[in-house]
Enzyme design. Structure first.
Site, mmCIF file in Angstrom:
data_model
loop_
_atom_site.group_PDB
_atom_site.id
_atom_site.type_symbol
_atom_site.label_atom_id
_atom_site.label_comp_id
_atom_site.label_asym_id
_atom_site.label_seq_id
_atom_site.Cartn_x
_atom_site.Cartn_y
_atom_site.Cartn_z
ATOM 1 N N ASP A 149 0.873 -1.161 0.000
ATOM 2 C CA ASP A 149 0.000 0.000 0.000
ATOM 3 C C ASP A 149 0.926 1.232 0.000
ATOM 4 O O ASP A 149 2.116 1.114 0.328
ATOM 5 C CB ASP A 149 -0.851 -0.054 1.287
ATOM 6 C CG ASP A 149 -1.532 1.261 1.573
ATOM 7 O OD1 ASP A 149 -2.241 1.774 0.698
ATOM 8 O OD2 ASP A 149 -1.356 1.784 2.706
ATOM 9 N N ASP B 286 -0.111 5.151 0.871
ATOM 10 C CA ASP B 286 -0.331 6.153 1.925
ATOM 11 C C ASP B 286 -0.413 5.497 3.298
ATOM 12 O O ASP B 286 -1.230 4.610 3.528
ATOM 13 C CB ASP B 286 -1.622 6.930 1.644
ATOM 14 C CG ASP B 286 -1.494 7.766 0.386
ATOM 15 O OD1 ASP B 286 -0.501 8.505 0.280
ATOM 16 O OD2 ASP B 286 -2.371 7.667 -0.490
ATOM 17 N N GLU C 254 -0.619 11.192 4.940
ATOM 18 C CA GLU C 254 -1.992 11.686 5.043
ATOM 19 C C GLU C 254 -2.111 13.131 5.523
ATOM 20 O O GLU C 254 -3.065 13.811 5.162
ATOM 21 C CB GLU C 254 -2.856 10.747 5.896
ATOM 22 C CG GLU C 254 -3.229 9.441 5.190
ATOM 23 C CD GLU C 254 -4.018 9.590 3.882
ATOM 24 O OE1 GLU C 254 -4.451 10.716 3.556
ATOM 25 O OE2 GLU C 254 -4.189 8.572 3.194
ATOM 26 N N LYS D 244 -6.416 19.321 -6.408
ATOM 27 C CA LYS D 244 -5.830 18.793 -5.154
ATOM 28 C C LYS D 244 -4.606 17.926 -5.454
ATOM 29 O O LYS D 244 -3.595 17.980 -4.740
ATOM 30 C CB LYS D 244 -6.903 18.004 -4.380
ATOM 31 C CG LYS D 244 -6.417 17.376 -3.082
ATOM 32 C CD LYS D 244 -6.169 15.892 -3.238
ATOM 33 C CE LYS D 244 -5.357 15.278 -2.143
ATOM 34 N NZ LYS D 244 -5.095 13.856 -2.340
HETATM 35 C C1 XBP Z 1 -5.132 6.262 0.860
HETATM 36 C C2 XBP Z 1 -6.310 6.944 0.331
HETATM 37 C C3 XBP Z 1 -6.167 8.039 -0.651
HETATM 38 C C4 XBP Z 1 -5.481 9.275 -0.109
HETATM 39 C C5 XBP Z 1 -5.763 10.470 -0.968
HETATM 40 O O1 XBP Z 1 -4.534 5.476 -0.165
HETATM 41 O O2 XBP Z 1 -7.404 6.572 0.671
HETATM 42 O O3 XBP Z 1 -7.460 8.369 -1.065
HETATM 43 O O4 XBP Z 1 -5.952 9.570 1.185
HETATM 44 O O5 XBP Z 1 -5.388 10.243 -2.287
HETATM 45 P P1 XBP Z 1 -3.732 4.100 0.150
HETATM 46 P P2 XBP Z 1 -6.365 10.670 -3.498
HETATM 47 O O6 XBP Z 1 -4.555 3.010 -0.471
HETATM 48 O O7 XBP Z 1 -2.395 4.268 -0.556
HETATM 49 O O8 XBP Z 1 -3.586 3.950 1.628
HETATM 50 O O9 XBP Z 1 -6.900 12.034 -3.192
HETATM 51 O O10 XBP Z 1 -5.471 10.654 -4.726
HETATM 52 O O11 XBP Z 1 -7.432 9.624 -3.573
HETATM 53 MG MG MG Z 2 -2.841 3.166 3.450
#
Ligand code: XBP
Ligand code: MG
Length: 234
Positions: free
Chosen positions: A9, A11, A18, A82
């Site tokens: 993953d 983020d 975040e 964004k």
């Molecule tokens: C986490 C998310 C993403 C980010 C924002 O992704 O839910 O939506 O918070 O990114 P991950 P976007 O699966 O890597 O943990 O605004 O591009 O959606």
């Molecule tokens: Mg994540």
């Protein structure tokens, strides 16, 4: 199980991104003249909805009747702004990988494991992160990438992990997923993957039942034995 690939993953797992996402959302809302501002407590709840566009839609659904709402096309346009803003924040900031991430990825590459990403964030954000943290294009670090803009259903749906597995050409039992959140854990488990959870700033209070391992971070002393056996045979 013959471990052949690691699927990460992005983020919260590779890096604590975040807060930068939240900043990018809030600055973009202000730029658009919206009186929306997501505080940390709000964002902890909002993160249960994977994907920025979906998160904005979920937020709007909770607004009182008569409040200003964006159309689907406006959400798309705002989210594009964004993404640009987030990319600039990453490029000019000092984002660091979480402990152990760089080492694990390096060791896995040396051991001949395949490396993949399965993220609900948009592809430009993945490029921004690998450029900032590795000085490389995303595909040069992770030959297989499945990102949020490629699937209809985001985490906790397993679609994104199934896409990564399809591109890897491997069965889930020969792979290991790395996640920081409950929705990510459920997505990976739904695709049949064993999952290592490293809770992050926004997910440390979550319950992660079903994870094969739940460890503080990916520092070598925390690696599950099977990873040590596969990667540290020297
Ligand atoms: C986490 C998310 C993403 C980010 C924002 O992704 O839910 O939506 O918070 O990114 P991950 P976007 O699966 O890597 O943990 O605004 O591009 O959606
Ligand atoms: Mg994540």
């Amino acid at each position: 199980m013959t471990l052949q690939a690691l699927i990460f993953d992005v983020d919260g797992t590779l890096a604590e991104t975040e807060e930068l996402h939240r900043q990018a959302f809030n600055e973009t809302f202000a730029e658009w003249g919206l009186e929306w501002s997501w505080g940390r407590d709000d964002y902890r709840v909002l993160l249960k909805t994977g994907g920025g566009k979906e998160r904005i839609a979920a937020f709007q659904a909770s607004l009182p009747e008569g409040a200003r709402r964006l159309s689907g096309d406006e959400i798309k346009a705002l989210h594009k702004d964004k993404t640009t803003r987030y990319g600039a924040l990453i490029a000019h900031g000092h984002l660091e990988l979480r402990p152990g991430v760089a080492d694990l990825i390096e060791k896995a590459r040396e051991a001949g494991l395949k490396l993949a990403l399965a993220t609900t964030t948009s592809r430009p954000n993945v490029e921004a992160l690998t450029r900032a943290c590795w000085g490389k294009a995303a595909a040069d670090v992770f030959p297989v990438i499945a990102s949020g803009d490629e699937v209809a259903h985001k985490k906790p749906d397993p679609e994104i992990y199934n896409l990564a597995l399809k591109r890897l050409g491997l069965p889930p039992k020969d792979c290991m997923a790395f996640e920081d959140s409950r929705i990510g854990l459920h997505s990976a488990m739904g695709a049949g993957l064993p999952v290592v959870v490293t809770p992050s700033l926004y997910t440390d209070e979550e319950e992660h039942m079903g994870a094969a391992y739940r460890i503080a971070d990916l520092s070598r002393q925390n690696w599950p034995l099977m990873l040590v056996a596969r990667l540290c045979s020297d």
